[in-house]
Design an enzyme around this catalytic site. Structure first.
Site, PDB file in Angstrom:
ATOM      1  N   GLU A 160       0.810  -1.229   0.000  1.00 38.81           N
ATOM      2  CA  GLU A 160       0.000   0.000   0.000  1.00 38.81           C
ATOM      3  C   GLU A 160       0.841   1.276   0.000  1.00 38.81           C
ATOM      4  OE1 GLU A 160      -2.790  -0.316   3.242  1.00 38.81           O
ATOM      5  OE2 GLU A 160      -3.581  -2.233   2.536  1.00 38.81           O
ATOM      6  N   ASN A 205       2.167  -5.098  -3.184  1.00 40.69           N
ATOM      7  CA  ASN A 205       0.752  -5.397  -2.932  1.00 40.69           C
ATOM      8  C   ASN A 205      -0.005  -4.102  -2.634  1.00 40.69           C
ATOM      9  OD1 ASN A 205      -1.286  -7.490  -2.358  1.00 40.69           O
ATOM     10  ND2 ASN A 205      -1.193  -6.784  -0.236  1.00 40.69           N
ATOM     11  N   HIS A 244     -10.521  -5.507  -2.540  1.00 39.76           N
ATOM     12  CA  HIS A 244     -11.636  -5.402  -1.593  1.00 39.76           C
ATOM     13  C   HIS A 244     -12.736  -4.619  -2.313  1.00 39.76           C
ATOM     14  CE1 HIS A 244      -9.255  -6.885   1.766  1.00 39.76           C
ATOM     15  NE2 HIS A 244      -8.292  -6.056   1.425  1.00 39.76           N
ATOM     16  N   GLU A 274      -6.405 -10.404  -1.542  1.00 43.47           N
ATOM     17  CA  GLU A 274      -7.265 -10.124  -0.380  1.00 43.47           C
ATOM     18  C   GLU A 274      -8.728  -9.977  -0.797  1.00 43.47           C
ATOM     19  OE1 GLU A 274      -5.818  -6.904   2.061  1.00 43.47           O
ATOM     20  OE2 GLU A 274      -3.723  -7.432   1.731  1.00 43.47           O
ATOM     21  N   ASP A 276     -12.539  -9.728  -1.284  1.00 45.88           N
ATOM     22  CA  ASP A 276     -13.859  -9.898  -0.669  1.00 45.88           C
ATOM     23  C   ASP A 276     -14.837  -9.065  -1.476  1.00 45.88           C
ATOM     24  OD1 ASP A 276     -13.177  -7.347   0.526  1.00 45.88           O
ATOM     25  OD2 ASP A 276     -12.473  -8.396   2.308  1.00 45.88           O
TER      26      ASP A 276
HETATM   27  O1  G3I Z   1      -4.009  -6.594  18.794  1.00 44.56           O
HETATM   28  C1  G3I Z   1      -4.904  -5.589  19.300  1.00 44.56           C
HETATM   29  C2  G3I Z   1      -5.392  -5.971  20.637  1.00 44.56           C
HETATM   30  O2  G3I Z   1      -4.310  -6.009  21.525  1.00 44.56           O
HETATM   31  C3  G3I Z   1      -6.443  -4.973  21.071  1.00 44.56           C
HETATM   32  O3  G3I Z   1      -7.000  -5.343  22.294  1.00 44.56           O
HETATM   33  C4  G3I Z   1      -7.566  -4.873  20.043  1.00 44.56           C
HETATM   34  C5  G3I Z   1      -8.608  -3.840  20.414  1.00 44.56           C
HETATM   35  O4  G3I Z   1      -9.156  -3.243  19.274  1.00 44.56           O
HETATM   36  O5  G3I Z   1      -7.000  -4.516  18.825  1.00 44.56           O
HETATM   37  C6  G3I Z   1      -6.069  -5.464  18.350  1.00 44.56           C
HETATM   38  O6  G3I Z   1      -5.561  -5.048  17.148  1.00 44.56           O
HETATM   39  C7  G3I Z   1      -6.420  -5.114  16.041  1.00 44.56           C
HETATM   40  C8  G3I Z   1      -5.777  -6.003  14.992  1.00 44.56           C
HETATM   41  O7  G3I Z   1      -6.528  -5.991  13.808  1.00 44.56           O
HETATM   42  C9  G3I Z   1      -5.637  -7.449  15.477  1.00 44.56           C
HETATM   43  O8  G3I Z   1      -6.864  -8.014  15.723  1.00 44.56           O
HETATM   44  C10 G3I Z   1      -6.608  -3.730  15.489  1.00 44.56           C
HETATM   45  O9  G3I Z   1      -7.373  -2.934  16.408  1.00 44.56           O
HETATM   46  C11 G3I Z   1      -7.312  -3.764  14.153  1.00 44.56           C
HETATM   47  O10 G3I Z   1      -7.261  -2.462  13.570  1.00 44.56           O
HETATM   48  C12 G3I Z   1      -6.597  -4.715  13.234  1.00 44.56           C
HETATM   49  O11 G3I Z   1      -7.314  -4.730  12.022  1.00 44.56           O
HETATM   50  C13 G3I Z   1      -6.650  -5.358  10.934  1.00 44.56           C
HETATM   51  C14 G3I Z   1      -6.353  -4.338   9.843  1.00 44.56           C
HETATM   52  O12 G3I Z   1      -5.744  -5.001   8.759  1.00 44.56           O
HETATM   53  C15 G3I Z   1      -5.409  -3.252  10.334  1.00 44.56           C
HETATM   54  O13 G3I Z   1      -4.895  -2.519   9.303  1.00 44.56           O
HETATM   55  C16 G3I Z   1      -7.587  -6.419  10.386  1.00 44.56           C
HETATM   56  O14 G3I Z   1      -7.751  -7.444  11.371  1.00 44.56           O
HETATM   57  C17 G3I Z   1      -6.990  -7.015   9.113  1.00 44.56           C
HETATM   58  O15 G3I Z   1      -7.958  -7.839   8.505  1.00 44.56           O
HETATM   59  C18 G3I Z   1      -6.632  -5.902   8.154  1.00 44.56           C
HETATM   60  O16 G3I Z   1      -5.984  -6.455   7.027  1.00 44.56           O
HETATM   61  C19 G3I Z   1      -5.624  -5.527   5.997  1.00 44.56           C
HETATM   62  C20 G3I Z   1      -4.387  -6.045   5.309  1.00 44.56           C
HETATM   63  O17 G3I Z   1      -3.371  -6.293   6.247  1.00 44.56           O
HETATM   64  C21 G3I Z   1      -3.890  -5.059   4.257  1.00 44.56           C
HETATM   65  N1  G3I Z   1      -4.943  -4.738   3.310  1.00 44.56           N
HETATM   66  C22 G3I Z   1      -6.195  -4.309   3.913  1.00 44.56           C
HETATM   67  C23 G3I Z   1      -6.703  -5.348   4.912  1.00 44.56           C
HETATM   68  C24 G3I Z   1      -8.038  -4.974   5.457  1.00 44.56           C
HETATM   69  O18 G3I Z   1      -7.931  -3.769   6.200  1.00 44.56           O
END
Ligand code: G3I
Length: 452
Positions: A160, A205, A244, A274, A276
């Protein structure tokens, strides 16, 4: 359809294993097997809930049965792998590598140089300091890629990095790497990743690449950069289009085809990384069968493009079940995946199978050597509730005295053996997929097996 109680249970077992009897496709086939025959990889992420042992057992059963490539939703990112400076945590990533190796899944590594999910210490200690940031990024890539050398087949080296302004330029704000180092961080990241694992495929990517090759578009800019990288000997081998999208984005499959063709000219693979295809969340309560059919139609178009373009290798969906998807919490979208919240395959699943079958293996070209696909489909040893079971050829081994029942994928009993001690031969049974049930006293283990 009416079933007796016990028959319903068996059908449910088959359904949670990803082969519901309502499917329009044969019950003894999987996406995985058809992908393998065609020299392609099709898969989904392991959600963070899987890493935290907070996911339903159906998830893993379907995942390892239906797919042959895997990526971690969050667990190989910078903040997960290097939470403190030079203190690496590979525990969760190793868990996925072990699972993938046991089940014959290819591993994508996601992601090395990305502006998001960078551990806080990087900008706090070194923000704006080019020399230090180059050192930090190199050390991170050396260590992480080195740790999984020979295990992770492909890395998203840079993720990105193009901005969202349609002005054909890199993301220059809110990126600790760009702001401190400048655009050379991208080139360097590829060189370091290649040095750490010369055999790994290395990808750029990004999202919104599915919007077409137009003046100022991300896709056009990326193609220009890939051209420059190839001319300059930067070791990029693949581009990932995240993809997406939502149900209204009907032109995107053909845009991806055009991108694949442009990258083929540069001898670079295009992967869907990725995918969806969500519905707007506001429509969640009003979705009809026709809506799910339309979703399936778009999935099918993507799969058609994927199979028809010889420089496409991987087709990865960003989630397996609508019960666990970033779409609902972060995207204002919903229900964009192949399985519904009850792990029942949707029309989108059938569409993918239909597309695979419409493209016979003899007509699908693979960008990979055939040796990559010689993997065991399902781990033979299963342990659950203290019951263990192993299938070697047609011999089924059990540890203690057990009753064995075998059912076909419609839930019909095809074999029964009482008081089996040690092993039993499954002779006289046609090749195919079955559900085996092992009972030891009050304990039961149910598992899908392939008889070859
Ligand atoms: O690990 C913390 C945890 O300690 C905390 O208690 C909790 C409370 O919100 O948050 C946890 O972190 C979260 C993390 O996922 C792990 O679950 C973050 O808040 C959350 O923002 C994060 O979201 C991820 C997102 O990337 C962040 O950019 C999504 O799960 C994940 O599906 C998403 O994946 C991205 C790809 O890497 C790149 N392309 C886009 C795609 C979708 O956004």
């Amino acid at each position: 359809m009416k079933h007796t109680l016990s028959f319903s249970r068996i059908v449910f077992s088959a359904a949670i294993l990803g082969v519901g009897i309502s499917n329009a496709v044969a019950d003894d086939e999987t996406i995985r097997e058809l992908a393998k025959e065609r020299g392609r990889f099709i898969g989904t992420i392991l959600n963070s809930e899987w890493f935290n042992d907070a996911i339903e057992p159906e998830f893993e059963e379907i995942h390892k049965t239906q797919f042959n490539v895997v990526v971690a939703e969050n667990e190989m990112k910078f903040d997960a792998t290097e939470p403190s400076e030079n203190e690496f945590n590979y525990t969760k990533g190793d868990k996925m590598v072990e699972y993938a190796q046991a089940n014959g899944l290819r591993i994508r590594g996601h992601a090395l140089a990305w502006h998001s999910q960078v551990a806080g210490w990087v900008s706090q200690k070194y923000g704006g300091n080019k020399t230090e940031l180059l050192r930090v990024l190199k050390n991170h890539i050396d260590s992480v890629v080195g740790h999984w050398k020979g295990k992770v087949a492909e890395w998203d080296v840079v993720n990105e990095a193009v901005n969202d302004d349609y002005n054909a330029d890199w993301r220059s704000t809110n990126s600790v790497w760009y702001e401190g180092i400048g655009p050379e961080f991208l080139d360097s990241a590829f060189v370091w990743a290649h040095a750490a694992d010369p055999d790994a495929e290395l990808c750029y990517n990004d999202y919104s690449l599915e919007w077409g090759l137009r003046e100022g578009s991300k896709a056009s800019f990326v193609v220009e950069q890939v051209k420059r990288w190839k001319e300059n000997g930067i070791p990029i081998t693949c581009v990932g289009t995240q993809t997406h999208i939502e149900i209204a984005h009907e032109t995107t499959p053909q845009n991806v085809r055009a991108l694949a063709k442009a990258l083929a000219e540069l001898d670079v693979t295009l992967n869907i990384t990725e995918l969806d295809i969500g519905f707007p969340q506001g429509n969640a309560d009003k979705l009809t069968a026709a809506d799910y059919e339309k979703q399936g139609h778009i999935y099918r178009q993507f799969m058609d493009v994927f199979l028809e373009e010889p420089n496409m290798g991987e087709f990865v969906i960003w989630g397996l079940t609508d019960a666990h998807s970033w779409l609902d919490g972060q995207q204002g979208k919903t229900q964009g995946l192949l399985y519904d919240k009850q792990y029942k395959p949707k029309p989108a699943y059938d569409s993918i199978m239909v597309s695979l079958k419409a493209h016979p293996a003899s007509e699908v070209k693979s960008p990979y050597p055939a040796s990559l696909f010689n993997t065991e489909a399902i781990k033979p040893v299963v342990k659950s509730n203290g019951i263990s079971m192993q299938l070697a050829g047609r011999t089924l081994f059990v540890a203690a005295a057990a009753k064995i029942d075998l059912f076909d994928m419609q839930g019909r009993p095809v074999f029964t053996a009482h008081d089996v001690k040690g092993s039993v031969e499954l002779q006289g049974i046609s090749k195919g997929l079955y559900v085996v049930r092992v009972r030891e006293g009050s304990k039961t283990l149910t598992q899908r097996i392939t008889i070859k």
